[in-house]
Enzyme design. Structure first.
Site, PDB file in Angstrom:
ATOM      1  N   VAL A 276       0.835  -1.204   0.000  1.00  0.00           N
ATOM      2  CA  VAL A 276       0.000   0.000   0.000  1.00  0.00           C
ATOM      3  C   VAL A 276       0.873   1.259   0.000  1.00  0.00           C
ATOM      4  O   VAL A 276       0.607   2.236  -0.708  1.00  0.00           O
ATOM      5  CB  VAL A 276      -0.945   0.002   1.232  1.00  0.00           C
ATOM      6  CG1 VAL A 276      -1.651   1.342   1.379  1.00  0.00           C
ATOM      7  CG2 VAL A 276      -1.960  -1.126   1.112  1.00  0.00           C
ATOM      8  N   ALA A 277       1.975   1.196   0.788  1.00  0.00           N
ATOM      9  CA  ALA A 277       2.876   2.360   0.858  1.00  0.00           C
ATOM     10  C   ALA A 277       3.586   2.604  -0.466  1.00  0.00           C
ATOM     11  O   ALA A 277       3.937   3.739  -0.792  1.00  0.00           O
ATOM     12  CB  ALA A 277       3.904   2.128   1.961  1.00  0.00           C
ATOM     13  N   GLU A 281      -0.443   7.192  -4.199  1.00  0.00           N
ATOM     14  CA  GLU A 281      -1.874   7.519  -4.138  1.00  0.00           C
ATOM     15  C   GLU A 281      -2.218   8.840  -4.816  1.00  0.00           C
ATOM     16  O   GLU A 281      -3.295   9.005  -5.386  1.00  0.00           O
ATOM     17  CB  GLU A 281      -2.337   7.589  -2.665  1.00  0.00           C
ATOM     18  CG  GLU A 281      -2.261   6.283  -1.906  1.00  0.00           C
ATOM     19  CD  GLU A 281      -0.914   6.104  -1.213  1.00  0.00           C
ATOM     20  OE1 GLU A 281       0.011   6.883  -1.525  1.00  0.00           O
ATOM     21  OE2 GLU A 281      -0.786   5.197  -0.369  1.00  0.00           O
ATOM     22  N   ASP A 323      -7.678  21.599 -43.269  1.00  0.00           N
ATOM     23  CA  ASP A 323      -8.469  22.143 -44.369  1.00  0.00           C
ATOM     24  C   ASP A 323      -8.004  23.575 -44.640  1.00  0.00           C
ATOM     25  O   ASP A 323      -7.611  24.290 -43.715  1.00  0.00           O
ATOM     26  CB  ASP A 323      -9.950  22.127 -43.974  1.00  0.00           C
ATOM     27  CG  ASP A 323     -10.845  22.755 -45.033  1.00  0.00           C
ATOM     28  OD1 ASP A 323     -10.601  22.517 -46.227  1.00  0.00           O
ATOM     29  OD2 ASP A 323     -11.769  23.490 -44.658  1.00  0.00           O
TER      30      ASP A 323
END
Length: 584
Positions: A276-277, A281, A323
């Site tokens: 998780v670390a 995040e 164009d």
């Protein structure tokens, strides 16, 4: 192919007549063919837009991290990651939802109508209710509501620049064409989305909605496979690398811990905490905020961005195919040169703004000497110059250029018409190639060759007989102007009270151009410095296209100009060999 069939064959095939359909028949055909509208892709719901913000691999890893954090009791970590996830998702959702709503509002701003014959009488209906077999009436200023075969043409001219890129209006005919022709040369057809600039016509609808030429383009765009943007690919790659690396490292840490005598549950918790670390995040939120800032800058430049990653994709562009008409140029014909009184006069100013000066060999001349040119330009003219916020022209762009020229000289069409009202006229046709009006005298304009055939005199510091030498010189100057990409019209006049196109006095050549936008040259330079190749796409004549491309800095010696026919004749392998050098 409708353009190769006679009018009677087309009407028979569509089971209709010149008097149009009966109302009951039209209602039946709506059920069969559907409404005359371009189909939209499947509408995306608000919930789908919101949930789509969490599809990225990195976002999925973060959601897994939230669940695992809760399972191991790390509630604070789970809450912080959840807040970041939610904030990032809301930011992306708000931007995409606003973009969708803005596009919906743009679509609702116009509710076009069409003049149609139903039950033998003229009616005004919504263009969406048109069906194949309907007979419609067109006049100046109308937008063509569907693809149609022309039944009757009264000097009908159409601006097809939106479809073909050709800035000069196309003169239309009801005659049957026999050979196979490209879209821009099918002169007995009119196409949805194009504009009537001159004359009027009666046409029968043969294609509506997705079956029109515009519909075919829309269908191709809808069938394009959606691909991930470079940023999405990179973020997915980062997410996978982080995810796999975290699993491997955490597994090794857990195994080593167990081998050293720690409890398996304890090492599992350590491993998960480490995973998780290891996940960044804040990365999704940082990316979303950065892209949102880019979107806001684009909004200030009047560009609506649907998907946030599209901003980054623009930065990965290596080739821009642009164009010409209305993008690189103003789509506003402007007189740049005049041949008058045995002098070539340069005219300053751009677009429809009636401000400019006149120069001979870089020396400014008195515009009062050009009042004859101004009078012919203003009176032999059916267009209108309108000034609201900007200057715009109602009618043919070429006639608009002559009106602007007249105002630069100091001649107002409204004032002249009040003093010298029109008494008679001979309108322009593709066969005659000239137009004449009778006011206080006869004024004419048209193709230089045609005007010269009808001239016995020339204005050269006074009126004198025109000679073969004069005519040869005028035609040579005409060729020179044309080679510079200029569209040339000749002006003539004659005193008299009966409108006849003979023994005219040749007055001048007027050479005009759809001028480049002021900011385009600098934009092209910036693109080149950024390593982006710019290719111009246009329906103009090859010489005109080359002149514009040269002026913009797109075309250089050794580059290739490729016409539509030449492109059709090339095989894929032949095209691959030359494509790097194609600039127009």
């Amino acid at each position: 192919m409708m353009y190769t069939k006679s009018i009677s064959s087309v009407l028979k095939e569509l089971q209709t007549t010149e008097h149009g359909l009966r109302q009951e028949k039209a209602e039946e055909r709506i059920k069969k063919y559907g409404y005359n509208e371009l189909e939209e892709g499947k509408r995306i719901s608000v919930l789908t837009i919101f949930l789509s913000q969490f599809k990225d691999f990195l976002m999925v890893i973060l959601m897994i991290a939230v669940i695992v954090s809760l399972l191991i009791g790390e509630t604070a970590d789970a809450v912080v990651i959840s807040i970041i996830l939610f904030a990032s998702g809301v930011l992306g959702f708000v931007q995409e939802y606003r973009a969708e709503k803005s596009l919906e509002m743009l679509k609702k701003m116009s509710s076009p109508k069409a003049k149609v014959l139903r039950d033998g009488t003229e009616k005004i209906i919504d263009t969406g209710e048109l069906v194949p077999g309907d007979v419609i009436l067109l006049e100046v200023g109308d937008k063509v509501p569907a693809d149609c075969r022309i039944i009757k043409s009264y000097n009908l001219s159409i601006d097809e620049s939106v479809l073909t890129g050709e800035s000069v209006s196309v003169t239309k005919t009801s005659e049957t064409l026999t050979e196979k022709l490209p879209l821009a040369e099918r002169k007995n057809l009119v196409f949805s989305g194009t504009i009537v600039t001159f004359g009027r016509g009666m046409c029968v609808v043969y294609a509506t909605g997705m079956n029109t030429e515009f519909g075919k383009i829309a269908k191709m765009l809808q069938s394009v496979k959606k691909e991930m943007t470079p940023l999405q690919k990179n973020l997915e790659g980062v997410g996978k690398v982080l995810g796999v690396s975290a699993l491997i490292i955490c597994s090794l840490v857990a195994v080593l811990g167990i081998l050293r005598g720690h409890e398996p549950l304890e090492m599992f918790i350590w491993g998960v905490s480490l995973a998780v670390a290891a996940v960044p995040e804040a990365l999704p939120a940082v990316v979303t905020i950065t892209l949102a800032l880019g979107v806001q800058k684009m909004v200030k430049r009047n560009a609506i961005i649907r998907k946030l990653p599209a901003v980054e994709t623009l930065g990965c562009t290596t080739v821009i195919c642009s164009d010409k008409t209305g993008t690189l140029t103003k789509n506003e014909m402007t007189v740049k040169k005049i041949f008058f009184n045995d002098q070539i006069i340069e005219v300053s100013g751009v677009g429809y703004i009636p401000k400019g000066d006149f120069y001979v060999e870089k020396k400014e001349i008195d515009r009062k000497n050009l009042e004859l040119i101004g009078r012919i330009s203003a009176l032999c003219n059916d267009a209108k110059l309108v000034h609201e916020k900007d200057y715009t022209v109602i009618g043919d762009p070429t006639e608009g250029a002559l009106l602007v020229l007249a105002e630069k000289i100091g001649m107002q069409k409204s004032d002249l018409e009040e003093r010298f009202p029109r008494k008679d006229e001979l309108t322009f046709t593709s066969e005659r190639k000239m137009m004449s009006v009778l006011n206080d005298m006869i004024y004419s304009k048209g193709a230089p060759e045609t005007i010269l055939e009808n001239c016995s005199y020339i204005y050269d510091n006074g009126i004198r007989e025109i000679t073969e030498t004069d005519k040869k010189k005028i035609l040579e100057i005409n060729e020179t102007f044309a080679s510079e990409g200029l569209r040339v019209l000749a002006l003539a006049y004659k005193e008299g009270g009966i409108l006849e196109e003979k023994d005219l006095v040749f007055a001048s050549l007027t050479a005009m151009l759809d001028p480049p936008r002021e900011e385009v040259r600098e934009a092209i330079k910036i693109c080149e410095l950024s390593g982006i190749k710019v290719i111009m796409i246009t329906g103009d004549h090859k010489l005109t296209a080359k002149a514009i491309a040269n002026e913009l800095g797109i075309f250089e010696e050794g580059d290739i100009i490729l016409t539509g026919r030449e492109l059709d004749e090339l095989s894929d392998s032949e095209f691959e060999k030359i494509v790097e050098n194609v600039k127009v």
